[in-house]
Design an enzyme around this catalytic site. Structure first.
Site, short mmCIF file in Angstrom:
data_model
loop_
_atom_site.label_atom_id
_atom_site.label_comp_id
_atom_site.label_asym_id
_atom_site.label_seq_id
_atom_site.Cartn_x
_atom_site.Cartn_y
_atom_site.Cartn_z
CG ASP A 117 20.42 -6.13 10.33
OD1 ASP A 117 20.07 -5.18 11.06
OD2 ASP A 117 19.86 -7.25 10.38
CG ASP A 143 14.27 -1.96 12.81
OD1 ASP A 143 14.33 -2.64 11.77
OD2 ASP A 143 14.79 -2.32 13.88
CG ASP A 144 18.78 -2.06 11.07
OD1 ASP A 144 17.76 -2.68 10.75
OD2 ASP A 144 19.71 -2.55 11.72
CG ASN A 200 11.02 -11.00 15.79
OD1 ASN A 200 11.84 -11.86 16.01
ND2 ASN A 200 11.36 -9.79 15.36
CD GLU A 234 15.74 -10.17 17.94
OE1 GLU A 234 15.73 -9.42 16.97
OE2 GLU A 234 16.77 -10.77 18.34
CG ASN A 265 18.82 -8.46 15.55
OD1 ASN A 265 18.53 -8.60 14.36
ND2 ASN A 265 18.76 -7.28 16.16
CG HIS A 315 12.42 -3.85 16.25
ND1 HIS A 315 11.70 -4.60 17.14
CD2 HIS A 315 11.87 -4.10 15.03
CE1 HIS A 315 10.77 -5.28 16.50
NE2 HIS A 315 10.85 -5.00 15.21
CG ASP A 316 17.49 -2.07 14.88
OD1 ASP A 316 17.15 -2.98 15.66
OD2 ASP A 316 17.82 -2.28 13.70
C1 PIR Z 1 13.80 -8.87 11.78
C2 PIR Z 1 13.80 -7.55 12.18
C3 PIR Z 1 12.57 -6.92 12.39
C4 PIR Z 1 11.38 -7.61 12.24
C5 PIR Z 1 11.39 -8.94 11.88
N1 PIR Z 1 10.21 -9.62 11.80
C6 PIR Z 1 12.62 -9.57 11.64
C7 PIR Z 1 15.14 -6.88 12.42
C8 PIR Z 1 15.17 -5.44 12.93
O1 PIR Z 1 16.07 -4.66 12.15
C9 PIR Z 1 15.67 -5.52 14.38
O2 PIR Z 1 17.05 -5.23 14.50
C10 PIR Z 1 15.50 -6.96 14.78
N2 PIR Z 1 15.79 -7.65 13.52
C11 PIR Z 1 14.15 -7.29 15.37
O3 PIR Z 1 13.96 -8.65 15.46
CA CA Z 2 18.37 -4.46 12.69
#
Ligand code: PIR
Ligand code: CA
Length: 325
Positions: free
Chosen positions: A9, A13-14, A157, A163, A165, A239-240
């Site tokens: 999505d 970071d994706d 987060n 989290e 996702n 992250h991803d």
């Molecule tokens: C969502 C994301 C990152 C940070 C926040 N605060 C909210 C997205 C990132 O793309 C990652 O896949 C995942 N969702 C981390 O929670």
């Molecule tokens: Ca993501």
């Protein structure tokens, strides 16, 4: 070469996950599927095509689910901005979408390859993956493994416990964790606390020069400003890309086995991944009894070899920059 489908999505970071998947010689990127998450399906799909265009790559990109299975849609605009990928310049797409829906793309691709050869890498909400498993249950036996970004066994987060996702589609996450295929959960414990774009890493990316380097730095600059005040972390979290790194080199992470359950009803804990690392039978496990219960074994990621991870990002960006020149 490890065959993967990256379900994403984008999302800042994706984009780095796409970078690693497209540039690494260890990976055969069979396709990118999109899912509503960080932003709407229209925006994240457009972003996926733009990211591929910036990186100079062309792989099948299939548009997927517009929203979660059961709950109301939640997006993360406060982190990713109004486009879902604010900050860097997003060029118009240089190629067309695959005509198939992401769910059909996943099913057809997994069924077309030898059993045990395709790895699914979901790094947004798991809506497409859950739907694919329900529509064609044979993929559960057929995939090699599922390496998810999501969850946390320490802290969340989007809420203290959850989290994003998982929180954005908890029922889909429940399907994925309980399906029976091998799952590795790379959660915030690793991605938000060990996989950060440190000043040193940013300098190494800056030294590459060119528009891919600039794009990556712009993504980090943007989330650095939006993280401020929302999350207590010093640098942008990558992250991803951790999931793709774990496909490239499984030794880049350490894991421990746990039975992971998704909290679907909690008052303060909805979307939490409750991980039972304990196996001694004296404990009252899920369901309240010590015996006769299903044990969902998930490999839960604990630590990351950050230096090796940083090298993969720099090497990938360098490789695609040279290929584009
Ligand atoms: C969502 C994301 C990152 C940070 C926040 N605060 C909210 C997205 C990132 O793309 C990652 O896949 C995942 N969702 C981390 O929670
Ligand atoms: Ca993501």
């Amino acid at each position: 070469m490890e065959k993967i489908i990256l379900d994403c999505d984008p999302g800042h970071d994706d984009a780095i996950a796409i970078l690693l998947a497209a540039a690494s010689p260890e990976i055969d990127l069979l396709g990118i599927t999109t899912v509503a998450g960080n932003h709407t399906i229209d925006n994240v799909t457009r972003n996926a095509l733009s990211v591929c265009t910036v990186f100079g790559i062309q792989v099948p990109v299939a548009r997927g689910s517009e929203g979660p299975l059961v709950i109301e849609q939640v997006i993360a605009e406060e982190i990713h901005g109004a486009t879902g990928l604010d900050g860097p310049y997003l060029p118009p797409a240089s190629f067309d979408l695959d005509p198939r829906h992401a769910v059909d793309f996943i099913i057809e691709t997994v069924m077309a390859h030898e059993p045990g050869t395709v790895t699914l890498v979901p790094v947004g909400p798991y809506t497409n993956i859950a739907l694919a498993a329900r529509k064609e249950p044979r993929i559960v036996e057929r995939v090699k493994q599922v390496i998810v970004m999501g969850g946390a066994y320490t802290r969340g987060n989007i809420t203290p416990a959850a989290e994003f996702n998982i929180y954005a589609d908890p029922e889909a996450a429940h399907v994925v964790f309980s399906a029976g295929w091998p799952v590795t959960m790379i959660g915030l414990d690793l991605t938000q606390h060990q996989a950060l774009a440190t000043p040193e890493l940013q300098e190494r990316v800056r030294a590459i020069g060119g528009d891919i380097s600039e794009f990556i730095l712009d993504t980090w600059d943007f989330v650095h400003t939006t993280h401020n005040g929302l999350l207590d972390i010093p640098y942008p979290a990558i992250h991803d890309a951790c999931c793709v790194a774990a496909v490239i080199d499984p030794d880049i992470i350490t894991v421990e086995k746990a039975d992971v359950r998704v909290e679907l009803e909690g008052r303060w804990t909805k979307g939490q991944t409750v991980a039972n690392f304990q196996s001694a039978s004296g404990m009252r496990h899920f369901g309240g009894s010590a015996s006769a219960q299903t044990d969902y074994r998930t490999d839960v990621a604990i630590t990351l070899d950050f230096e090796r991870f940083a090298d993969l990002i720099v090497d990938s960006a360098t490789h695609l920059t040279n290929a584009k020149a």
